[in-house]
Design an enzyme around this catalytic site. Structure first.
Site, PDB file in Angstrom:
ATOM      1  N   THR A 162       0.825  -1.213   0.000  1.00 51.23           N
ATOM      2  CA  THR A 162       0.000   0.000   0.000  1.00 51.23           C
ATOM      3  C   THR A 162       0.855   1.257   0.000  1.00 51.23           C
ATOM      4  OG1 THR A 162      -1.843  -1.097   1.069  1.00 51.23           O
ATOM      5  CG2 THR A 162      -1.721   1.258   1.390  1.00 51.23           C
ATOM      6  N   SER A 203       1.311  -7.527  -0.739  1.00 47.84           N
ATOM      7  CA  SER A 203       2.063  -8.530   0.041  1.00 47.84           C
ATOM      8  C   SER A 203       1.281  -9.801   0.335  1.00 47.84           C
ATOM      9  CB  SER A 203       2.625  -7.920   1.325  1.00 47.84           C
ATOM     10  OG  SER A 203       1.639  -7.794   2.312  1.00 47.84           O
ATOM     11  N   THR A 235       1.666  -4.264   4.359  1.00 51.59           N
ATOM     12  CA  THR A 235       1.536  -4.567   5.790  1.00 51.59           C
ATOM     13  C   THR A 235       0.945  -5.956   6.055  1.00 51.59           C
ATOM     14  OG1 THR A 235      -0.647  -3.533   5.898  1.00 51.59           O
ATOM     15  CG2 THR A 235       1.254  -2.132   6.408  1.00 51.59           C
ATOM     16  N   ASP A 236       0.294  -6.546   5.031  1.00 52.89           N
ATOM     17  CA  ASP A 236      -0.458  -7.776   5.303  1.00 52.89           C
ATOM     18  C   ASP A 236       0.418  -8.963   5.701  1.00 52.89           C
ATOM     19  OD1 ASP A 236      -2.840  -6.500   4.949  1.00 52.89           O
ATOM     20  OD2 ASP A 236      -3.206  -7.235   2.921  1.00 52.89           O
TER      21      ASP A 236
HETATM   22  C1  SIN Z   1      -0.354  -5.280   1.159  1.00 52.03           C
HETATM   23  O1  SIN Z   1      -0.050  -5.911   2.174  1.00 52.03           O
HETATM   24  O2  SIN Z   1       0.354  -5.272   0.138  1.00 52.03           O
HETATM   25  C2  SIN Z   1      -1.626  -4.498   1.111  1.00 52.03           C
HETATM   26  C3  SIN Z   1      -1.996  -3.911   2.423  1.00 52.03           C
HETATM   27  C4  SIN Z   1      -1.022  -2.922   2.963  1.00 52.03           C
HETATM   28  O3  SIN Z   1       0.105  -2.740   2.511  1.00 52.03           O
HETATM   29  O4  SIN Z   1      -1.414  -2.268   3.958  1.00 52.03           O
END
Ligand code: SIN
Length: 384
Positions: A20, A70, A104-105
């Site tokens: 993100t 991710s 973050t995932d």
């Molecule tokens: C991801 O993990 O690529 C999408 C969600 C995020 O980065 O918060």
């Protein structure tokens, strides 16, 4: 403390992997329905003007290793990323500090994997964002700026290893977990305290680091990366005067291109009416280890215990972890000795959650450690 010449002037490598923080939505007011991983790392840096004051011109390098949301992360991506990091860290002029942008995932899993396979010689900080780069309320620029200054301060304090920098704090790779699907302060620690924080504008690192971080670099000598062709998508700029790590032009270390992937280890989720036949199914899919995300302190009903005991007898390593976000899973917590870990030759996950336990078990198997007691001893090195 390292000598002052070691970081004068400081050099910084920023690696992009997507997420993100590199996301673009249809409008500046939108924080949903965006394309994660759309922007290259160079473009993300344009939104962080303060960087120039942290790192002198020519001392900042960037590399786009891949660009994905991710949830698409795989063991092959980890090996590719770890291969690039090992090449940089082992080069004749390793950067003083490294920052990785990541979705973050699955950030918590990548951070723990890297913390085990990289030598803790330099600070390596992962960061990301909950709002896309195109949003008015984007949190990526601040998180990236903080990660860079935490990383440079770590080098100055002589701190090395892999950490997560998010929301103005630095969290342990073995303890960090994503606790909220939407909030910008999404990361917390399952145990222990953050290891660095901002005091006014000054990054402060806990010194010394907690003794229970004994697994950092445990598998740094494991020869899991191999040479593979450079993907056309990868771009790189070098720190001035830096020898670009060996193989960068024609080849890179990693991924494994399918010939020696990480050993398969599955997670068995315990819930009311969980089907114990999934244990045999996962085994039939080639799992060499299984991690139970059990209730409470890693508990399970009788049929699930029987299925796991059977797979253990067949040679599959079994770890008992908990589905509960925080807390400790100790050995032999059952009332009847015959149900305990000693009797069944199970491993207790201790402080690690099921996702982290899976990674540690994968690396144990990759290192040829098949004895449950030896694996248990490694789990116990991870503590607050
Ligand atoms: C991801 O993990 O690529 C999408 C969600 C995020 O980065 O918060």
């Amino acid at each position: 403390m390292p000598s002052s010449t070691a970081f004068s002037p400081p050099s910084l490598l920023i690696i992009g992997t997507g997420g993100t923080i590199a996301g673009v939505a249809a409008s500046a007011g939108s924080t949903a329905g965006y394309r994660a991983g759309a922007l290259p790392i160079g473009q993300i840096l344009d939104s962080v003007p303060g960087l120039a004051a942290l790192v002198p011109e020519g001392q900042l390098a960037t590399e786009q290793v891949f660009s994905i949301p991710s949830e698409q992360m795989s063991g092959a991506h980890w090996l590719q990323l770890a291969g690039r990091l090992r090449a940089w860290l082992g080069g004749d002029k390793a950067p003083d500090a490294i920052v990785i942008t990541h979705g973050t995932d699955t950030l918590e899993e990548t951070a723990f994997f890297l913390s085990l396979v990289l030598p803790p010689t330099r600070p390596v900080l992962l960061t990301g964002a909950m709002r896309p780069a195109s949003a008015l309320s984007a949190d990526g620029p601040g998180n990236l700026y903080d990660a860079c200054r935490f990383a440079l301060a770590a080098r100055q304090a002589g701190v090395g290893g892999v950490f997560v920098s998010f929301g103005g704090r630095v969290l342990r790779a073995d303890a960090v977990y994503k606790q909220h699907a939407n909030r910008t302060d999404t990361f917390a620690q399952r145990f222990g305290q953050p290891v660095a924080w901002l005091e006014a504008d000054r990054p402060c690192w806990q010194q010394p680091l907690p003794g229970g971080m004994g697994l950092r670099g445990q598998f740094a000598a494991l020869p899991i990366m191999q040479t593979a062709p450079t993907p056309a998508s990868r771009t790189q700029t070098a720190i001035s005067g830096t020898q670009v790590p060996a193989g960068t032009q024609q080849a890179e270390t990693g991924p494994l291109s399918g010939d020696a992937p990480l050993p398969p280890v599955g997670i068995v989720p315990q819930h009311v009416d969980a089907d114990p036949t999934m244990v045999a199914w996962l085994r039939s899919r080639g799992c060499q280890g299984l991690v139970l995300a059990g209730t409470g302190v890693g508990t399970m009903p009788v049929p699930m215990r029987a299925a796991l005991a059977q797979t253990r007898r067949e040679g599959c390593l079994v770890v008992r972890a908990s589905r509960v976000p925080e807390g400790y899973v100790g050995r032999n917590t059952e009332a009847r000795p015959e149900d305990g870990d000693d009797a069944l030759d199970f491993i207790a996950a201790g402080w690690l959650d099921a996702r982290k336990a899976r990674i540690l078990l994968q690396l144990c198997l990759a290192a040829g450690i098949h004895d449950a007691r030896e694996v248990q001893a490694l789990f116990e090195r991870c503590a607050p």
